[in-house]
Design an enzyme around this catalytic site. Structure first.
Site, short mmCIF file in Angstrom:
data_model
loop_
_atom_site.label_atom_id
_atom_site.label_comp_id
_atom_site.label_asym_id
_atom_site.label_seq_id
_atom_site.Cartn_x
_atom_site.Cartn_y
_atom_site.Cartn_z
N ASN A 97 0.63 -0.29 6.04
CA ASN A 97 1.04 -1.14 4.92
C ASN A 97 1.64 -2.40 5.51
OD1 ASN A 97 2.05 -2.29 2.61
ND2 ASN A 97 3.58 -0.72 2.21
N GLY A 98 1.19 -3.57 5.06
CA GLY A 98 1.73 -4.84 5.56
C GLY A 98 0.64 -5.76 6.07
N HIS B 65 6.08 -31.60 -26.45
CA HIS B 65 5.84 -32.45 -25.28
C HIS B 65 4.57 -32.01 -24.54
CE1 HIS B 65 9.62 -34.58 -25.71
NE2 HIS B 65 10.22 -33.41 -25.88
N ARG C 148 1.42 1.60 -6.03
CA ARG C 148 1.59 0.66 -4.92
C ARG C 148 0.28 0.00 -4.50
NH1 ARG C 148 6.14 0.51 -1.77
NH2 ARG C 148 7.83 1.88 -2.43
N CYS D 2 0.83 -1.19 0.00
CA CYS D 2 0.00 0.00 0.00
C CYS D 2 0.87 1.25 0.00
CB CYS D 2 -0.90 0.00 1.22
SG CYS D 2 -1.86 -1.53 1.38
N LYS E 256 2.96 -2.65 -7.47
CA LYS E 256 4.34 -2.56 -7.92
C LYS E 256 5.32 -3.18 -6.94
CE LYS E 256 7.53 -1.15 -10.74
NZ LYS E 256 7.62 -1.76 -12.06
N LYS F 297 4.14 -10.35 -19.40
CA LYS F 297 3.70 -8.99 -19.69
C LYS F 297 2.28 -8.98 -20.24
CE LYS F 297 6.75 -6.71 -18.06
NZ LYS F 297 6.65 -7.77 -17.09
N GLU G 85 -0.21 -9.78 -17.48
CA GLU G 85 -0.31 -8.73 -16.47
C GLU G 85 -1.21 -7.58 -16.89
OE1 GLU G 85 3.75 -8.48 -13.87
OE2 GLU G 85 3.90 -7.86 -15.96
N GLU H 54 8.99 -13.98 -20.04
CA GLU H 54 8.74 -12.58 -19.70
C GLU H 54 7.70 -11.97 -20.63
OE1 GLU H 54 9.02 -8.70 -18.04
OE2 GLU H 54 9.28 -10.74 -17.29
N TRP I 203 -3.80 -1.82 -1.45
CA TRP I 203 -3.88 -3.10 -2.17
C TRP I 203 -4.36 -4.12 -1.15
CZ3 TRP I 203 -1.76 -8.03 -2.00
CH2 TRP I 203 -1.90 -8.81 -3.15
#
Length: 615
Positions: A101-102, A511, A27, A2, A610, A492, A495, A488, A75
């Site tokens: 935050n946490g 396979h 955040r 947060c 983030k 992207k 996301e 990656e 968040w």
């Protein structure tokens, strides 16, 4: 995850806090809130949604007067995103207000005990439990707020960055930190509080970054008092001068931070090797490596720990270290590493990679590795971050602020730093001749200009994105150094566009994943001329025979893949070990344009934040 902002001083707090929340919205953006104090009453407003929703609500329902205030953008962890679970939270008396935050892991047992003592709770959050625990201790023992906060935090298990104030003490804010970042900006008879320095960069260049298990009592007209939470020892805080500037955290004319950061990669890569790579002298200068060269050369293996995009950079580094320096490398998810009782010895080197330098799982992996006697080297972007302080040595990437949640320039600058380390070790170990070494340095020096050239494909990539924007699945394939780039690229797309995508080694397609291929399936294949080119072409033929739609990422001038693929996107030629720095560019652009065309919130994709400071 947060965002925390606070102000106490002689200015009006609201404009500073609301602007700060807008800068910290990367955040967390499930909900937001502000509490302001004008010397008489606390005015609190919060809402589900974005900071813009909060701004509209505040300015229509409360007075914004007051020179003390705290704000939060969330968040969600405990409790769904809604108005009630949004921060700030009151204590039962209404005297105390907190932002947090946490995660407080033992909140449930604390909550049950407080309920027995007559406390009631309006939200589902662990934060409301914490503020009432502080109130209970303050009231029962007739303590000042700072002491009550200290005693309460000694009872909690978990991670936190908090800011608390008491309406009966209008010139004081108490802050504390464990596992989540907290910066204090020092002005002229004014103080700023934030998760990072971006909310107060235009007001002051002087900041204190609290260490874990430290708290600070911030009062107007007095010096900040910093204490250890566990033993109450006074700490002499280190005030550092910030290097950040305002222009770096603004969009600069781009529609999104992500696009700006994609286009910043030539300069970010250049800044990352500037002063470290001296091609004319055939020298790489990295003090963190040079000062610990004996440890690197004596290491039995290197263990790389990271999460998300940083993990993908670690996978690229595995190929580079083993190929150039002939050192065995293992790449671990930090979130798994710490829980599986890994075998670590004093002869291991652990490289921890994190853009923010605050990633909770990576920090836990660092602590585990250090407890086993391993030498820990950090690679991160944020100066003064916790990982930068906790590791034995390290190197910054110099990417500059990365605001977009989907990481781009962090990935390429992490690869750049790791390549420099691998090259330096290769030369020191004698696994690379002086001429080979010089050739690699000269070629690495050309990468920024080659990234600029790769960016010129943007308009064509946008055309390809328009064709495939309504696809529901994508497959990304690569081999060798470019297998991690396939991972990656898929990440992207997932996301920011919410389209399902998977990355695979090209040879593994037969396979299992080959069963998914039909005329509806776009397959992005990284097929540069270096490495296993002929084998990748064979894999493309396998896709083509099953009517898959092929998007090829190829070396400029390629003809073989062009004959097979539906679309090809060219990148300049370079050494095989450096190709990931170029092949990732069109994949970033493809994801970006698809997401924009689908009207996604590119910089703030749903459910993501983030800086992941919770486990």
């Amino acid at each position: 995850m947060c965002g925390i902002v606070g102000y106490i001083g002689h200015k009006q707090a609201y404009p500073i806090i609301i602007k700060g929340l807008q800068r910290l919205e990367y955040r967390g953006y499930d909900s937001a809130g502000i509490a302001l104090y004008d010397g008489n009453t606390i005015k609190l407003s919060k809402t589900k949604g974005k900071v813009s929703d909060l701004k509209n609500k505040i300015e229509s329902e409360i007075s914004t007067e007051g020179t003390l205030g705290i704000g939060h953008t969330r968040w969600a962890t405990h409790g769904v995103p809604n108005d009630v679970n949004s921060h700030p939270h009151y204590s039962n008396s209404g005297d105390l207000v907190i932002i947090h935050n946490g995660i407080i892991e033992n909140y449930d047992s604390l909550k049950k005990e407080l309920i027995k003592r007559g406390y009631t709770f309006q939200s589902d959050t662990d934060t409301e439990v914490l503020i009432n625990l502080i109130e209970e201790i303050k009231k029962n023992d007739n303590l000042k707020l700072g002491k009550a906060v200290q005693l309460a935090l000694n009872q909690v298990v978990g991670a936190y960055a908090i800011a608390v104030f008491d309406k009966n003490k209008p010139n004081e804010i108490v802050v504390a930190k464990l596992g989540s970042p907290l910066a204090i900006g020092i002005g002229d008879d004014e103080f700023f509080i934030a998760s990072d320095a971006s909310p107060f960069i235009e007001y002051t260049k002087n900041a204190i970054y609290l260490e874990d298990e430290e708290m600070a009592i911030i009062r107007r007209g007095k010096k900040i008092k910093v204490r250890k939470i566990k033993n109450d020892i006074l700490v002499d805080p280190y005030i550092q001068e910030l290097q950040l500037n305002l222009e770096q955290i603004e969009k600069g004319g781009y529609d999104h931070f992500m696009l700006k950061e994609i286009y910043e990669q030539p300069s970010a890569i250049l800044d990352t090797f500037r002063g470290r790579l001296l091609s004319k002298e055939a020298i790489i200068k990295m003090s963190g490596v040079e000062d610990n060269m004996k440890k690197f050369l004596a290491a039995d293996r290197i263990i790389i720990v990271a999460c998300g995009t940083s993990w993908h950079a670690g996978l690229v580094a595995e190929y580079i270290f083993e190929d150039l320096a002939r050192i065995p490398v293992e790449v671990e998810y930090a979130s798994e590493f710490r829980y599986r009782n890994p075998v670590i010895t004093e002869k291991d080197i652990v490289i921890a990679i994190s853009q923010s330098g605050e990633t909770a799982d990576t920090l836990a992996a660092i602590k585990l590795a250090k407890s086993k006697g391993a030498f820990v080297f950090g690679v991160c972007n944020v100066v003064g971050s916790t990982i930068a302080r906790e590791t034995d040595a390290g190197a910054y990437t110099h990417a500059g602020p990365e605001i977009g949640v989907a990481s781009t320039k962090a990935f390429t600058t992490q690869i750049t730093v790791l390549t420099l380390i691998a090259l330096r070790l290769a030369r020191a170990k004698g696994t690379m001749s002086s001429s080979e070494f010089r050739h690699h340095l000269i070629e690495l020096e050309t990468i920024p200009s080659k990234v600029e050239e790769a960016l010129k494909s943007d308009a064509y990539v946008k055309t390809v994105a328009d064709i495939y924007k309504n696809s529901t699945n994508f497959l990304y394939l690569g081999r060798g150094f470019n297998f991690p780039v396939a991972l990656e690229g898929a990440l992207k797309l997932k996301e920011i566009s919410y389209i399902h995508a998977e990355g695979y080694p090209a040879a593994e397609m037969k396979h299992g994943p080959i069963a998914l291929i039909d005329e509806q399936m776009p397959v992005v294949v990284i097929a540069t001329k270096k490495g296993h080119y002929e084998k990748v072409v064979s894999n493309i033929q396998e896709i083509k025979s099953r009517k898959g739609r092929i998007i090829g990422i190829v070396t400029k001038g390629d003809t073989s893949v062009k004959e097979l693929a539906d679309y090809v996107i060219e990148v300049p030629e370079t050494l095989e070990c450096l190709t990931p720095l170029l092949t990732t560019i069109p994949l970033q652009l493809l994801s970006y344009h698809i997401a924009v065309m689908l009207d996604r919130n590119v910089d703030q994709p749903r459910n993501l934040a983030k800086s992941v400071t919770v486990e």
